[in-house]
Design an enzyme around this catalytic site. Structure first.
Site, PDB file in Angstrom:
ATOM      1  N   HIS A  57       1.094  -0.972  -0.103  1.00 31.24           N
ATOM      2  CA  HIS A  57      -0.462  -0.025  -0.059  1.00 31.24           C
ATOM      3  C   HIS A  57       0.907   1.564  -0.408  1.00 31.24           C
ATOM      4  CE1 HIS A  57      -3.960  -2.103   1.968  1.00 31.24           C
ATOM      5  NE2 HIS A  57      -3.204  -2.632   0.610  1.00 31.24           N
ATOM      6  N   GLU A  59       1.405   3.651   2.248  1.00 36.14           N
ATOM      7  CA  GLU A  59       1.499   4.335   2.840  1.00 36.14           C
ATOM      8  C   GLU A  59       3.019   3.527   3.671  1.00 36.14           C
ATOM      9  OE1 GLU A  59      -1.687   3.931   2.128  1.00 36.14           O
ATOM     10  OE2 GLU A  59      -3.083   4.050   3.657  1.00 36.14           O
TER      11      GLU A  59
END
Length: 161
Positions: A57, A59
């Site tokens: 992801h 992040e």
């Protein structure tokens, strides 16, 4: 406001640039950047499909980049800007890396862990809590995701026809 301090909208636009890069790769268009002292130290977008990695992801990749940039796993003086509310995995990484502030573009009512489904980022029982800022460039952050998923549904429908 001091001329030296850039507004949240400025940095969210950089996160949106990352989301657009994900879109070009046919990834879910989520972008994230990490800022320290008004300087971008990490920039990433989703790469789960390209890397065949469910942890890739935006992040997670940005946190890894930022930790390498500062030479420490603690990102105590950083701000994370992310176009979509973090999931539980990403929220856990934010907590573990001690990021104090998370700026969120749009909420994720199906998997969000900053208040939509779960509340991880400011859970008082955890060893760290984050300040959160919501709705920065919300319309643009939401639109890129809505358009992506509508396009996917249309393509799926055409295959069935």
């Amino acid at each position: 406001m001091s001329a030296d301090i850039l507004p949240h909208e400025h940095f969210m636009k950089r996160a949106l640039d990352q989301a657009r890069q994900a879109l070009e790769l046919d990834e879910v268009p989520v972008g994230a950047i990490i800022v320290k002292e008004q300087r971008i130290i990490a920039a990433a977008h989703n790469l789960t499909r390209k890397l065949c990695d469910p942890t890739a992801h935006a992040e997670m990749i940005a946190i890894t980049q930022a930790a390498q940039s500062v030479g420490d796993w603690r990102l105590e003086h950083c701000t994370l800007y992310v176009t979509l509310e973090p999931c539980t995995m990403c929220a856990g990484a934010v907590i573990n890396s001690r990021i104090p502030t998370v700026v969120i573009g749009t909420m994720d009512p199906k998997a969000g862990a900053a208040g939509s489904v779960f509340q991880v980022l400011d859970e008082p029982r955890l060893n760290h809590c984050c300040e959160m800022v919501f709705g920065v460039n919300q319309n643009e952050c939401g639109r890129i995701l809505t358009d992506f998923f509508q396009s996917k549904r249309m393509m799926k429908k055409k295959k069935l026809d």
